[in-house]
Design an enzyme around this catalytic site. Structure first.
Site, PDB file in Angstrom:
ATOM      1  N   GLU A 232      13.481   1.928 -20.346  1.00 55.18           N
ATOM      2  CA  GLU A 232      13.419   3.119 -20.154  1.00 55.18           C
ATOM      3  C   GLU A 232      12.810   3.795 -21.285  1.00 55.18           C
ATOM      4  O   GLU A 232      12.723   3.747 -22.586  1.00 55.18           O
ATOM      5  CB  GLU A 232      14.964   3.129 -20.534  1.00 55.18           C
ATOM      6  CG  GLU A 232      16.018   2.522 -19.815  1.00 55.18           C
ATOM      7  CD  GLU A 232      16.440   3.128 -18.641  1.00 55.18           C
ATOM      8  OE1 GLU A 232      15.601   4.708 -17.927  1.00 55.18           O
ATOM      9  OE2 GLU A 232      16.631   3.005 -17.569  1.00 55.18           O
ATOM     10  N   CYS A 266      14.990  11.496 -24.676  1.00 53.68           N
ATOM     11  CA  CYS A 266      14.697  11.534 -23.633  1.00 53.68           C
ATOM     12  C   CYS A 266      13.852  11.634 -21.954  1.00 53.68           C
ATOM     13  O   CYS A 266      13.478  12.676 -21.318  1.00 53.68           O
ATOM     14  CB  CYS A 266      14.467   9.256 -22.661  1.00 53.68           C
ATOM     15  SG  CYS A 266      15.999   9.123 -22.254  1.00 53.68           S
TER      16      CYS A 266
HETATM   17  P1  NAP Z   1       9.501   3.337 -29.976  1.00 47.60           P
HETATM   18  O1  NAP Z   1       8.924   3.183 -31.905  1.00 47.60           O
HETATM   19  O2  NAP Z   1       9.375   2.720 -29.175  1.00 47.60           O
HETATM   20  O3  NAP Z   1      10.868   1.980 -31.114  1.00 47.60           O
HETATM   21  C1  NAP Z   1      11.672   2.168 -29.993  1.00 47.60           C
HETATM   22  C2  NAP Z   1      12.310   0.708 -30.232  1.00 47.60           C
HETATM   23  O4  NAP Z   1      11.195  -0.696 -29.763  1.00 47.60           O
HETATM   24  C3  NAP Z   1      12.670   0.044 -31.634  1.00 47.60           C
HETATM   25  O5  NAP Z   1      13.663  -0.559 -31.941  1.00 47.60           O
HETATM   26  C4  NAP Z   1      10.809   0.076 -31.911  1.00 47.60           C
HETATM   27  O6  NAP Z   1      11.873  -0.883 -33.375  1.00 47.60           O
HETATM   28  C5  NAP Z   1      10.838  -0.893 -31.312  1.00 47.60           C
HETATM   29  N1  NAP Z   1       8.859  -1.642 -31.439  1.00 47.60           N
HETATM   30  C6  NAP Z   1       8.142  -0.066 -31.063  1.00 47.60           C
HETATM   31  N2  NAP Z   1       7.359  -1.171 -31.094  1.00 47.60           N
HETATM   32  C7  NAP Z   1       7.017  -2.459 -30.315  1.00 47.60           C
HETATM   33  C8  NAP Z   1       6.319  -3.840 -30.638  1.00 47.60           C
HETATM   34  N3  NAP Z   1       4.863  -3.257 -30.293  1.00 47.60           N
HETATM   35  N4  NAP Z   1       7.258  -4.800 -29.605  1.00 47.60           N
HETATM   36  C9  NAP Z   1       8.480  -5.090 -29.813  1.00 47.60           C
HETATM   37  N5  NAP Z   1       9.197  -3.348 -30.408  1.00 47.60           N
HETATM   38  C10 NAP Z   1       9.120  -1.950 -30.449  1.00 47.60           C
HETATM   39  O7  NAP Z   1      10.583   4.147 -30.073  1.00 47.60           O
HETATM   40  P2  NAP Z   1      10.981   5.520 -30.690  1.00 47.60           P
HETATM   41  O8  NAP Z   1      10.507   6.632 -32.058  1.00 47.60           O
HETATM   42  O9  NAP Z   1      12.615   4.502 -31.595  1.00 47.60           O
HETATM   43  O10 NAP Z   1      12.381   6.300 -29.832  1.00 47.60           O
HETATM   44  C11 NAP Z   1      11.684   7.317 -28.501  1.00 47.60           C
HETATM   45  C12 NAP Z   1      11.522   7.332 -27.630  1.00 47.60           C
HETATM   46  O11 NAP Z   1      12.483   6.597 -26.941  1.00 47.60           O
HETATM   47  C13 NAP Z   1      11.048   8.427 -26.877  1.00 47.60           C
HETATM   48  O12 NAP Z   1       9.440   8.117 -25.906  1.00 47.60           O
HETATM   49  C14 NAP Z   1      11.831   8.584 -26.141  1.00 47.60           C
HETATM   50  O13 NAP Z   1      11.673   9.190 -24.091  1.00 47.60           O
HETATM   51  C15 NAP Z   1      12.380   7.195 -25.828  1.00 47.60           C
HETATM   52  N6  NAP Z   1      13.926   7.204 -25.151  1.00 47.60           N
HETATM   53  C16 NAP Z   1      13.759   7.111 -23.638  1.00 47.60           C
HETATM   54  C17 NAP Z   1      14.867   6.965 -23.153  1.00 47.60           C
HETATM   55  C18 NAP Z   1      14.697   6.384 -21.641  1.00 47.60           C
HETATM   56  O14 NAP Z   1      16.440   6.398 -21.647  1.00 47.60           O
HETATM   57  N7  NAP Z   1      14.370   6.301 -20.911  1.00 47.60           N
HETATM   58  C19 NAP Z   1      15.954   6.822 -23.746  1.00 47.60           C
HETATM   59  C20 NAP Z   1      15.520   7.026 -25.501  1.00 47.60           C
HETATM   60  C21 NAP Z   1      14.291   7.219 -26.099  1.00 47.60           C
HETATM   61  P3  NAP Z   1      10.771  -0.636 -34.539  1.00 47.60           P
HETATM   62  O15 NAP Z   1      12.053   0.545 -34.958  1.00 47.60           O
HETATM   63  O16 NAP Z   1      11.447  -1.535 -35.764  1.00 47.60           O
HETATM   64  O17 NAP Z   1       9.634  -0.277 -34.972  1.00 47.60           O
END
Ligand code: NAP
Length: 458
Positions: A232, A266
């Site tokens: 997602e 999102c």
């Molecule tokens: P993020 O930086 O991608 O982090 C999400 C999760 O992934 C965190 O637990 C993060 O851990 C982990 N993560 C980051 N890089 C990783 C990697 N290379 N390998 C494994 N895990 C990794 O996203 P965010 O800033 O928290 O959230 C915002 C994003 O989420 C936006 O793009 C939003 O649109 C999207 N989102 C999508 C949905 C949906 O349902 N489609 C819902 C909500 C949010 P760390 O915090 O330790 O880096």
């Protein structure tokens, strides 16, 4: 990223946490594997009772949990409370419906396949790793966890590093409700430690909600290990307004959709695609709505928009806006970073967006709206589909032919007509294109992490 609670309203570190050691992770995995065996043979009714009890506990602690959410990521306290209650509703929903969603599917004419009996049965996969974001620290997790546990799976949570207290609350919630130890627990780990967990043979699948780069990384590891993944990811959802729409209602909902959760959703509408006949009316009403929003302390009942969750997130948003302004966009309201403590950013509406601007192609994760002027249904669809994202979409029109055209031709996981995108336990949720794959919620969500086993009997 260090694992810590940093209050976005003040910018101050409230509490830091040591990541789990290798031994801690091994202990959690062992417990999870034990719980997977127990979960697999438990009855739906038993799991439903545990789930309802977990929901009751959550509801009874709603105020305290909401305060954690607001402290960790800055959403308004009232919206945090609403998030907690929505989670409890989702837990009850799956407690009630899981068994029916996962009922055996008998073939009505087994003789057509040379059998006396043939059917498909949904079985749990086992341990599912959930990598989750901070924007809805509870909801994102619960919308995975409730169906997963009701299906007989086990959840291991790797939450975003800036919401450790939310993660630790979730660590014990389900066992307090009666689920076996290890059925759902939190790994306090940084993102660099995720790949090894996915690769562990005891872990059967992974779900990630988060950004596109994180999704690519997790999907790559899962693919290499041949493990099921659900992604997602981000979105840049269109919100289309046609001449037949109720313009004031559309403008009010546009502001709500763009600024809820300080714009960090999102499925927030991010690109507002408006027919030229009503463009000025809509733009005026929309800016009026955005101006009326009160930005400030998220603990106050009167606040509509709190700070952004992280300093880095605000800087990225400001960069996108600055880039658009530098390339000729106009800010009808907002558009600059305020001075003072906390990571606030004002509700912003930009017009004159062109293809050369980063804002045109990237996700604006904050209260920044891009306005586009179009002259027809076809042009609206072309602009709406002109990004690599495909999460959801909203269309405002009372013309049924237009509604039909948009609902068929928008490249998105959902189309909401005369409303805004909301996730409901009753409806499937998920995207296409770079917004990810797989579905959460409804029957589709609970079936994602099941082995659909075919039984054939001579
Ligand atoms: P993020 O930086 O991608 O982090 C999400 C999760 O992934 C965190 O637990 C993060 O851990 C982990 N993560 C980051 N890089 C990783 C990697 N290379 N390998 C494994 N895990 C990794 O996203 P965010 O800033 O928290 O959230 C915002 C994003 O989420 C936006 O793009 C939003 O649109 C999207 N989102 C999508 C949905 C949906 O349902 N489609 C819902 C909500 C949010 P760390 O915090 O330790 O880096």
């Amino acid at each position: 990223m260090a694992i810590a609670t940093v209050n976005p309203t003040t910018g101050l570190i409230e509490q830091s946490f040591e990541p789990h050691s290798g031994e801690d992770i091994e202990r959690k995995l062992t417990q999870a594997a034990g719980a997977a065996s127990a979960q697999r043979v438990s009855a739906f009714a038993t799991r439903a009772a545990w789930m309802v009890r977990s929901a009751e506990i959550l509801e009874s602690e709603a105020d305290a949990v909401a305060a954690i959410l607001t402290t960790e990521m800055g959403k308004t306290l009232k919206s945090a409370r609403a998030e907690v209650l929505k989670c409890a509703k989702n837990m009850r929903f799956y407690a009630e419906h899981a068994e029916a969603f996962l009922a055996d599917e008998p073939l009505s004419d087994p003789s057509s396949v040379g059998a006396s009996l043939a059917y498909a049965r949904y079985e749990p996969l086992g341990i599912v790793l959930a990598v989750m974001p901070w924007n809805y620290p509870l909801w994102q997790v619960i919308r995975f966890a409730a169906p997963a546990l009701m299906a007989g799976n086990v959840g291991l949570l790797k939450h975003a590093s800036n919401v450790p207290q939310s993660a630790l609350y979730l660590d014990t919630l389900f066992t307090r409700g009666g689920f076996p130890t290890g059925a759902f627990s939190t790994l306090l780990i940084e993102s660099g430690a995720v790949a090894a967990v996915i690769q562990d043979s005891r872990v059967k699948a992974v779900t990630l909600t988060g950004s596109e780069p994180a999704g690519r990384s997790v999907a790559q590891t899962a693919g290499h290990s041949i493990k099921k993944a659900v992604l997602e990811l981000g979105g840049s959802d269109p919100f289309i307004v046609m001449p037949s729409a109720d313009i004031r209602a559309a403008a009010a909902m546009a502001a709500t959709s763009r600024t809820g959760n300080s714009g960090q959703s999102c499925i927030a509408a991010k690109r507002f695609i408006v027919h030229t006949d009503v463009f000025d009316d809509f733009a005026g009403a929309f800016v009026e709505q955005m101006r009326a929003l009160r930005v400030g302390d998220p603990l106050l009942d009167s606040t509509d928009v709190g700070p952004l969750a992280t300093q880095a997130g605000r800087a990225e948003l400001a960069e996108l806006v600055d880039d658009a302004l530098a390339h000729g966009a106009t800010a009808l309201i907002g558009g600059s970073t305020p001075d003072g403590p906390g990571w606030f950013y004002p509700p912003t509406v930009l017009t004159g967006i062109t293809g050369s601007m980063r804002l045109h192609q990237e996700e604006a994760f904050g209260p920044v709206a891009s306005l586009y002027r179009v002259a027809s249904v076809d042009e609206a669809i072309e602009v709406a589909n002109g990004t690599r994202f495909g999460l959801s979409s909203a269309v405002w029109s009372t013309n049924e032919a237009e509604q039909d055209a948009f609902s068929r031709q928008l490249d998105a996981g959902a189309v909401f007509i005369n409303g805004m995108t909301v996730s409901y336990p009753e409806l499937p949720f998920g995207g296409i294109k770079d917004s990810g794959y797989g579905r959460e919620l409804a029957a589709a969500g609970i079936r994602e992490f099941c082995n659909l086993k075919t039984i054939w009997k001579a």
